[in-house]
Write a protein that holds these residues in place. Structure first.
Motif, PDB file in Angstrom:
ATOM      1  N   THR A  92      -1.652  -6.162  -0.266  1.00  8.62           N
ATOM      2  CA  THR A  92      -1.580  -4.705  -0.427  1.00  8.62           C
ATOM      3  C   THR A  92      -2.960  -4.041  -0.474  1.00  8.62           C
ATOM      4  O   THR A  92      -3.098  -2.881  -0.127  1.00  8.62           O
ATOM      5  CB  THR A  92      -0.781  -4.400  -1.715  1.00  8.62           C
ATOM      6  N   TRP A 105      -8.888   1.150  -6.052  1.00 10.01           N
ATOM      7  CA  TRP A 105      -7.867   2.200  -6.150  1.00 10.01           C
ATOM      8  C   TRP A 105      -7.203   2.189  -7.526  1.00 10.01           C
ATOM      9  O   TRP A 105      -6.948   3.241  -8.117  1.00 10.01           O
ATOM     10  CB  TRP A 105      -6.820   1.980  -5.036  1.00 10.01           C
ATOM     11  N   LEU A 157       4.075   0.335  -2.259  1.00 10.27           N
ATOM     12  CA  LEU A 157       2.649   0.226  -1.943  1.00 10.27           C
ATOM     13  C   LEU A 157       2.406  -0.740  -0.781  1.00 10.27           C
ATOM     14  O   LEU A 157       1.623  -0.477   0.118  1.00 10.27           O
ATOM     15  CB  LEU A 157       1.876  -0.252  -3.189  1.00 10.27           C
ATOM     16  N   ARG A 158       3.116  -1.863  -0.808  1.00 12.16           N
ATOM     17  CA  ARG A 158       2.854  -2.938   0.160  1.00 12.16           C
ATOM     18  C   ARG A 158       3.337  -2.576   1.567  1.00 12.16           C
ATOM     19  O   ARG A 158       2.611  -2.727   2.543  1.00 12.16           O
ATOM     20  CB  ARG A 158       3.551  -4.212  -0.319  1.00 12.16           C
ATOM     21  N   GLU A 159       4.577  -2.077   1.660  1.00  9.28           N
ATOM     22  CA  GLU A 159       5.139  -1.788   2.981  1.00  9.28           C
ATOM     23  C   GLU A 159       4.916  -0.336   3.395  1.00  9.28           C
ATOM     24  O   GLU A 159       4.665  -0.052   4.546  1.00  9.28           O
ATOM     25  CB  GLU A 159       6.658  -2.065   3.002  1.00  9.28           C
ATOM     26  N   HIS A 160       5.059   0.571   2.417  1.00  8.22           N
ATOM     27  CA  HIS A 160       5.051   2.000   2.784  1.00  8.22           C
ATOM     28  C   HIS A 160       3.721   2.682   2.506  1.00  8.22           C
ATOM     29  O   HIS A 160       3.551   3.850   2.835  1.00  8.22           O
ATOM     30  CB  HIS A 160       6.193   2.721   2.059  1.00  8.22           C
ATOM     31  N   GLN A 161       2.805   1.979   1.885  1.00  8.46           N
ATOM     32  CA  GLN A 161       1.462   2.501   1.625  1.00  8.46           C
ATOM     33  C   GLN A 161       1.442   3.927   1.054  1.00  8.46           C
ATOM     34  O   GLN A 161       0.748   4.807   1.552  1.00  8.46           O
ATOM     35  CB  GLN A 161       0.606   2.434   2.894  1.00  8.46           C
ATOM     36  N   LYS A 162       2.234   4.115   0.002  1.00  5.14           N
ATOM     37  CA  LYS A 162       2.305   5.442  -0.627  1.00  5.14           C
ATOM     38  C   LYS A 162       1.242   5.603  -1.725  1.00  5.14           C
ATOM     39  O   LYS A 162       1.485   6.268  -2.737  1.00  5.14           O
ATOM     40  CB  LYS A 162       3.705   5.647  -1.230  1.00  5.14           C
ATOM     41  N   GLN A 163       0.103   4.988  -1.529  1.00  8.54           N
ATOM     42  CA  GLN A 163      -0.942   5.001  -2.563  1.00  8.54           C
ATOM     43  C   GLN A 163      -1.337   6.422  -3.000  1.00  8.54           C
ATOM     44  O   GLN A 163      -1.785   6.616  -4.126  1.00  8.54           O
ATOM     45  CB  GLN A 163      -2.198   4.255  -2.079  1.00  8.54           C
TER      46      GLN A 163
END
Lengths: 257, 606
Positions: A92, A105, A157-163
């Motif tokens: 991630t 982050w 976070l890992r798949e959709h990267q909604k950081q």
């Protein structure tokens, strides 16, 4: 002493690949021992983080045979003997080099969460009275060693990267520890809904499964926080009352008053 | 090579464990620009490993406790060679520092009436250690970290300092590299606080991580500061001994505080056999009384397992040497036996010692609620370090301060468990406060660019060396040093071995100058270790020199060829400094004389 084959990911931002190494395995060895042995003998520039080597500092997070683990707490004898051991950096986070990732982050996210602010002291000497039963839950949350394995495995976070919209299980846990702290007077429910994206969590419990401290992240922290959000913003009876009276949802300070 | 990126602060704090964080918070409270540098990520420093608790005379569990008793306990534990001023301030201020943590969000275990709970520990007369199960260090570092990030401190993570610079006598800056890119950074500061921790990596069996290579000790020494008391290395009596890969990992003294007992292979509680005279009045002489003490009976005396660490470690070594050890070369530490005395003992153990349960279950396959642990001594703590003033924590170099394990004075010849966490808080705060005060009165100094260039060149040398048939990497030299130190300067010391150690160190110094590293400057552990080696060698030489000079046994320093204390040596502190030829010179200084009113306190507590 037995020899085992390792495949360790080597590379940086520009790319990389799994490279082959051998390690001599003795009784009770953990994956981190093997990685450090490889580093000392055949790959002195192999980048990896570690500190306490006892599951207390949360530095040596990696993916061992595809599972997010602390390398220091993963015993060689618990891995299938007929397969190579594959060690990769956490997926991630952006890779810095080899097994080292950029976790900065997480530090930025924590700084944006409203800090602890206690009620005035109960006693003249500046102390408070708290009962053990009232702090048991918060103490469970405060066991967190910030290994960020929960962040690594969370699909938001890992798949959709909604950081940018979602703070992840580690910081819901952190927020829960503050919200449920018997002395704290701050209110974080509004921001958990708006800026922290708690609604994105659909309680798949992957975070709880990988937690090396066995903290019940989903059941004890995230779900109660979700309930507080629902209670404040989506309770149908309160919604009607609010429409009729024109009042806004109450903050914690207002409800306590 | 390029230029070093220049960064300016008023106060630079090096090290972000408990002491560094506490110092940075204090300095920042004064409104100054504060930089905090750490070798690892923030919150991973060794403070996180502290288990048992933080010692402070809060008197929440036993109202007879007060700072005077804590002071007297600390001096007795240190065999009266402590800096009395440090011991006094520490005992007086520790309670406020602990209460302050609660105001910053720490959640300690509670008494029945809702106060901070305190537990028994070796050498402390009353239950004195505020704790959170057996993860007190984690609670402390996280509290300081989470409070500190809102105080306007600039944190420089994964950055290592390699050199200090002076203008005239005063310290004015430091050179560092960042681990990620291998680029140099030049810090300009009006004052600097060292909080770099210990030296455990000089030994083979240690509870310390790779970080504890004596960086602060060595760079301070190179800058002209004095080191004192370096012969006193604490070997914690209970480290894990099996499996081999976890050898040395700490097993908290809290196990014994909760009623755990030490037994040899014959099943005997051997600690009853050797109780030192100055502890006879305070120590139980039968198992029954010892058990009652651990369960809070105020009329009972403490069991001999809770004697000071130096003594317990030596008794364990004796049992092992005389053939009464466990299969893997330790002795047995048994907490499971309390099920004979307590209902629901397994749950009780898991609640009081959760990380010990976890650690043994996962790393050794041992269930401590039903089986005994195998334990043996492990290198744990350096009582000696940088000489600092008791009030200000300033070293002998103006503008250079030190706090925590890298500083010396408080603990004398042996540290009591729990006194390190309170040390971090009390002296971290004082160092931050005085470093800020000093910085306010100074102009920004000039850093000599030639010195900076020379230091950068030195750092890059390992890359430039040609690999040849006989050339070796840094890890080999490091592990040879660790083995030599373990064998020759360990728990049991003697003249010929210490002399040999010094010769070996000279040889290793030559090898360290020739190590070759591969790869590039980005996150390259081989290169980092090559730069750590000179620090490890400096502290190793310091330890061996002081150990050879002290021809007596005192506290953690045990000479088999000079058993027993020698009153004349009890008046001497060993101080080390670098002379103009670059040699390490040992000097005998008097131990500071305890003022009469404090002597009276010691007497009253005998």
């Amino acid at each position: 002493m037995a020899e085992r084959k390792f495949k360790i990911w080597r590379g940086d931002q520009s790319g990389g690949k799994f490279e082959d190494y051998d390690a001599d395995i003795s009784d009770g060895m953990v994956v981190l021992d093997a990685v450090l042995q490889i580093q000392a003998n055949s790959a002195t520039d192999l980048a990896t983080r570690w500190n306490c080597k006892a599951g207390k500092c949360g530095s040596c997070s990696a993916e061992v045979n595809g599972m997010p683990r602390l390398m220091c707490m993963t015993r060689m004898e618990d891995l299938p003997a007929d397969q190579d051991v594959r060690v990769a950096p956490m997926k991630t986070f952006p890779v810095k080099r080899d097994l080292v990732t950029d976790v900065s982050w997480n530090y930025k996210v924590k700084k944006r969460i409203k800090k602890f602010s206690p009620r005035p002291a109960d006693n003249a000497d500046g102390t408070w009275n708290m009962m053990q039963r009232d702090v048991d839950r918060v103490q469970e949350f405060r066991k967190c060693i910030e290994c960020f394995l929960c962040q690594n495995v969370c699909h938001v976070l890992r798949e959709h990267q909604k950081q940018d919209e979602f703070i992840g299980p580690r910081f819901f846990l952190y927020a829960a520890a503050l919200e449920m702290h018997p002395l704290d007077t701050e209110d974080r429910i509004d921001e958990l809904k708006e800026a922290k994206g708690i609604g994105y969590c659909n309680i798949t419990k992957c975070c709880t499964i990988v937690c090396p401290e066995h903290i019940q992240i989903t059941d004890n922290a995230i779900i109660p926080l979700k309930e507080r959000v629902v209670d404040r913003f989506f309770d149908p009876v309160k919604l009607i009352l609010r429409t009729l009276t024109g009042r806004k949802a109450k903050s914690k300070a207002a409800s306590n008053a | 090579m390029g230029q070093a990126k220049r960064i300016e602060h008023d106060v630079l704090v090096i090290g972000a464990g408990g002491a560094g964080l506490r110092a940075a918070i204090e300095a920042a409270a004064d409104g100054l620009s504060v930089g905090l540098v750490c070798k690892s990520l923030l919150g991973k420093a060794h403070t996180v490993m502290a288990e048992g608790g933080v010692a402070a005379a809060l008197a929440n569990v036993d109202d007879r406790d007060d700072w005077k008793t804590h002071f007297a306990d600390t001096m007795r534990g240190g065999q009266y060679v402590n800096s009395w001023r440090h011991a006094q301030l520490h005992a007086q201020q520790a309670p406020d520092r602990v209460r302050e943590l609660e105001a910053w969000g720490a959640v300690f275990d509670r008494t029945k009436s809702g106060k901070i709970l305190q537990r028994n520990f070796g050498g402390h007369k009353y239950p004195r250690l505020a704790h959170v199960g057996d993860r007190t260090g984690l609670e402390m570092i996280r509290t300081l970290q989470d409070h500190g990030i809102h105080q306007g401190i600039d944190v420089h993570m994964e950055v290592t300092i390699i050199r200090l610079f002076k203008q005239g006598e005063r310290v004015v800056g430091a050179l560092a590299y960042d681990r990620e890119r291998g680029k140099f950074r030049l810090f300009s500061a009006k004052s600097i606080v060292l909080a770099t921790g210990g030296v455990g990596r000089a030994f083979d069996v240690t509870s310390n991580s790779w970080e504890y290579s004596g960086d602060g000790h060595a760079i301070a020494y190179e800058a002209g500061a004095e080191l004192i008391d370096m012969e006193y290395i604490q070997f914690h009596p209970t480290g894990m001994v099996w499996p081999p890969s976890v050898k040395g990992i700490l097993v908290t003294e809290g196990v014994r505080g909760e009623g755990g007992v030490l037994r040899n292979s014959e099943g005997k509680r051997f600690m009853f056999e050797d109780i030192p005279d100055n502890y006879k009045n305070q120590t139980a002489d039968n198992e029954e009384e010892g058990w009652r003490y651990t369960q809070g009976d105020k009329n009972a005396r403490r069991p001999p397992e809770l004697l000071t660490r130096d003594h317990v470690a030596r008794c364990i070594v004796r049992e092992i040497r005389e053939g009464r050890g466990s299969p893997h070369g330790g002795v047995y530490l048994d907490i499971a036996w309390i099920k004979e005395r307590l209902p629901k003992a397994a749950e009780h153990i898991k609640r009081k010692l959760p990380s010990m349960y976890h650690q043994f279950k996962e790393l050794a396959g041992v269930d401590i609620t039903s089986e005994a642990m195998e334990v043996g001594p492990t290198t744990h703590y350096s009582m000696g370090g940088i000489r600092v003033d008791g009030d200000s924590q300033m070293s002998t170099v103006p503008g250079l301060f030190a706090a925590g394990e890298c500083a010396a004075g408080l603990h004398g010849a042996n540290r009591l468990g729990g006194n390190s966490l309170s040390d971090l808080l009390v002296f971290g705060k004082l160092a931050g406060e005085h470093a800020a005060g000093y910085a306010r009165e100074q102009d920004r100094g000039e850093i000599d660019q030639d010195e900076v260039m020379a230091a950068m060149q030195w750092a890059l040398e390992p890359f430039g060396r040609e690999a040849s048939a006989g050339s070796e990497g840094p890890f080999q030299v490091q592990s040879d040093l660790q083995e030599r130190m373990q064998e020759l300067v360990g728990i049991v010391r003697k003249e010929d071995e210490l002399a040999r150690a010094l010769e070996e160190i000279t040889g290793l110094e030559e090898r360290a100058k020739k190590v070759v590293v591969h790869g590039n400057r980005e996150f390259n552990p081989g290169w980092h270790t090559a730069m750590d080696l000179p620090n490890l060698l400096t502290v190793s030489r310091a330890i061996a020199m002081c150990a050879r000079a002290r021809k007596e046994s005192r506290g953690a320093h045990f000479r088999i060829d000079h058993e027993g204390k020698d009153p004349d040596f009890g008046k001497i502190t060993h101080a080390l400094a670098k002379n103009e030829e670059g040699q390490m010179i040992l000097r005998e200084d008097p131990v500071p004389e305890v003022p009469p009113e404090l002597q009276q306190i010691i007497k009253d507590n005998e």
